[in-house]
Scaffold this motif. Structure first.
Motif, PDB file in Angstrom:
ATOM      1  N   THR A  53       0.811  -1.222   0.000  1.00 22.99           N
ATOM      2  CA  THR A  53       0.000   0.000   0.000  1.00 22.99           C
ATOM      3  C   THR A  53       0.843   1.270   0.000  1.00 22.99           C
ATOM      4  O   THR A  53       0.285   2.360  -0.156  1.00 22.99           O
ATOM      5  CB  THR A  53      -0.945   0.046   1.213  1.00 22.99           C
ATOM      6  OG1 THR A  53      -0.166   0.113   2.418  1.00 22.99           O
ATOM      7  CG2 THR A  53      -1.848  -1.167   1.242  1.00 22.99           C
ATOM      8  N   ALA A  54       2.164   1.146   0.180  1.00 20.69           N
ATOM      9  CA  ALA A  54       2.996   2.338   0.327  1.00 20.69           C
ATOM     10  C   ALA A  54       4.083   2.392  -0.730  1.00 20.69           C
ATOM     11  O   ALA A  54       4.673   1.377  -1.102  1.00 20.69           O
ATOM     12  CB  ALA A  54       3.640   2.371   1.713  1.00 20.69           C
ATOM     13  N   SER A  55       4.345   3.604  -1.205  1.00 23.93           N
ATOM     14  CA  SER A  55       5.480   3.868  -2.084  1.00 23.93           C
ATOM     15  C   SER A  55       6.108   5.179  -1.634  1.00 23.93           C
ATOM     16  O   SER A  55       5.394   6.155  -1.367  1.00 23.93           O
ATOM     17  CB  SER A  55       5.033   3.965  -3.542  1.00 23.93           C
ATOM     18  OG  SER A  55       6.139   4.201  -4.395  1.00 23.93           O
ATOM     19  N   VAL A  56       7.412   5.204  -1.533  1.00 25.76           N
ATOM     20  CA  VAL A  56       8.135   6.376  -1.037  1.00 25.76           C
ATOM     21  C   VAL A  56       8.765   7.136  -2.195  1.00 25.76           C
ATOM     22  O   VAL A  56       9.409   6.549  -3.070  1.00 25.76           O
ATOM     23  CB  VAL A  56       9.226   5.950  -0.032  1.00 25.76           C
ATOM     24  CG1 VAL A  56      10.174   7.114   0.264  1.00 25.76           C
ATOM     25  CG2 VAL A  56       8.592   5.432   1.248  1.00 25.76           C
ATOM     26  N   LYS A  57       8.579   8.462  -2.204  1.00 25.69           N
ATOM     27  CA  LYS A  57       9.232   9.323  -3.191  1.00 25.69           C
ATOM     28  C   LYS A  57       9.683  10.594  -2.497  1.00 25.69           C
ATOM     29  O   LYS A  57       8.876  11.450  -2.135  1.00 25.69           O
ATOM     30  CB  LYS A  57       8.278   9.658  -4.336  1.00 25.69           C
ATOM     31  CG  LYS A  57       8.869  10.555  -5.410  1.00 25.69           C
ATOM     32  CD  LYS A  57      10.059   9.911  -6.098  1.00 25.69           C
ATOM     33  CE  LYS A  57      10.580  10.801  -7.230  1.00 25.69           C
ATOM     34  NZ  LYS A  57      11.830  10.236  -7.826  1.00 25.69           N
TER      35      LYS A  57
END
Length: 255
Positions: A53-57
């Motif tokens: 559910t998470a993506s880091v940018k």
């Protein structure tokens, strides 16, 4: 579209209100892109979220190139955008005599310019999804704080930006609202929260006698993003334990 199929961007997601919002959205089935300037903080937030559910940018959302990269990352990763939470902010409180032009520009860039840049870049995708935007303003955007002229001006700008954009975006099927927290137990407010004498004075003015918890602000953000708020547009919702009911008394910084 159910929340299980929706995609959100949360700026300033490494701690405080941003982290609490990302966690709550994840629990409700959103896929969430976490943005901030400090990768290890973002990764810590992501580690608490449901798998997938998470993506880091990382990036500075007061800079056009970083904003474009964040939007591109989101669409590449998840194929759509349904919710933008403009949470990134800083605060500096001191008399105007010691406040430099650089101080002013930094606070205005992060607190206001980022909201403009992110909204503009996200709109093509939000129009397509009939999505929504939730901005993080503050009770400081409603009234005044001692030595808080710049922060107050920035949050006042966020509030009026929200109201004006609601007129423009409502006919396009995109809702935009804001929350206005009072003092909240976040890293940004640590100097106040950890000072017993200062907190004693704050508690006397806060009707509920304490600072807000980030999760309590996140709950209102999630409501504004939900179908339950489908006819709420252009609202600035105080999350302040009753402080704004004090009929014009000076406010206490939040966010």
């Amino acid at each position: 579209m159910s929340e299980q199929q929706k995609v959100a961007i949360v700026t300033g997601a490494g701690s405080g209100i941003g982290a609490a919002t990302a966690l709550l959205l994840s629990q409700r089935g959103y896929r969430v892109v976490l943005n901030g300037r400090t990768e290890n903080k973002l990764e810590h937030t992501a580690s608490q979220m449901a798998s997938g559910t998470a993506s880091v940018k990382t990036g500075d959302v007061s800079k056009e190139n970083d904003v474009a990269a964040l939007i591109e990352h989101t669409i590449t990763q998840f194929g759509q955008l349904d919710l933008l939470v403009n949470n990134a902010a800083i605060a500096a409180f001191e008399p105007i005599d010691g406040f430099s032009v650089e101080d002013w520009d930094q606070q205005m860039n992060i607190n206001v310019r980022s909201v403009f840049l992110m909204t503009k870049a996200a709109l093509p995708y939000l129009r397509e999804s009939k999505g929504s935007i939730v901005n993080i303003s503050s009770v400081s955007g409603i009234g005044g704080d001692w030595n808080g002229f710049c922060y107050n001006a920035s949050k006042g700008a966020v509030s009026n930006f929200t109201r004006a954009m609601a007129l423009d975006l409502g006919p396009q099927g995109v809702r935009i609202n804001a929350v206005a927290p009072s003092l909240t137990d976040t890293d940004m407010a640590a100097d106040v929260i950890n000072n017993p004498d200062v907190m004693a004075a704050f508690k006397q003015r806060l009707p509920m006698g304490r600072a807000a918890r980030p999760s309590e602000v996140a709950s209102v953000i999630a409501f504004l993003a939900s179908d339950d708020a489908r006819f709420v547009n252009g609202a600035i919702i105080p999350v302040d334990g009753g402080l704004s009911a004090s009929n014009g008394q000076p406010n206490l910084a939040g966010g």
